[in-house]
Design a protein around this motif. Structure first.
Motif, short mmCIF file in Angstrom:
data_model
loop_
_atom_site.label_atom_id
_atom_site.label_comp_id
_atom_site.label_asym_id
_atom_site.label_seq_id
_atom_site.Cartn_x
_atom_site.Cartn_y
_atom_site.Cartn_z
N THR A 5 0.85 -1.18 0.00
CA THR A 5 0.00 0.00 0.00
C THR A 5 0.89 1.23 0.00
O THR A 5 1.81 1.33 0.79
CB THR A 5 -0.90 0.01 1.25
OG1 THR A 5 -1.64 -1.20 1.29
CG2 THR A 5 -1.85 1.19 1.23
N VAL A 11 -3.15 0.06 -3.67
CA VAL A 11 -2.40 -1.18 -3.43
C VAL A 11 -1.78 -1.63 -4.75
O VAL A 11 -2.47 -1.71 -5.76
CB VAL A 11 -3.34 -2.28 -2.89
CG1 VAL A 11 -2.58 -3.58 -2.68
CG2 VAL A 11 -4.00 -1.83 -1.60
N THR A 13 0.19 -4.73 -6.61
CA THR A 13 0.51 -6.15 -6.51
C THR A 13 1.10 -6.60 -7.84
O THR A 13 0.60 -6.23 -8.90
CB THR A 13 -0.77 -6.97 -6.22
OG1 THR A 13 -1.45 -6.39 -5.11
CG2 THR A 13 -0.42 -8.41 -5.88
N PRO A 58 -6.78 -4.48 -1.68
CA PRO A 58 -6.23 -5.77 -2.11
C PRO A 58 -7.26 -6.57 -2.92
O PRO A 58 -8.44 -6.58 -2.58
CB PRO A 58 -5.89 -6.47 -0.79
CG PRO A 58 -5.69 -5.35 0.18
CD PRO A 58 -6.68 -4.29 -0.23
#
Length: 79
Positions: A5, A11, A13, A58
């Protein structure tokens, strides 16, 4: 790598996707993942097999897996 974050609350990824070999592959994967609610950007790189996803929260790995499957590729996991 796990999701990270940043200070803006988004966020990031990084996922590994197998089978991408060209710009069209990158576009297919990016387009499908972009359709997941909450995703703000996607950058797929065929040469490394990495897909970087920025989202407001997420993501569910199974939602990402389903999107990658729909594009015709396989999610190998997080990078």
């Amino acid at each position: 790598m796990t999701a990270q974050t940043d200070t803006s609350g988004s966020v990031t990824t990084v996922y590994k996707v197998t089978g991408m070999s060209c710009g069209h592959c990158e576009g297919s994967v990016s387009g499908e993942i972009s359709g997941i609610p909450g995703v703000s950007s996607v950058k797929a790189v065929a040469s490394t097999g990495e897909v970087t996803v920025v989202s407001v929260a997420p993501l569910d790995d199974e939602a990402v897996r389903a999107a990658v499957d729909e594009a015709g590729f396989e999610l190998a996991g997080r990078a």
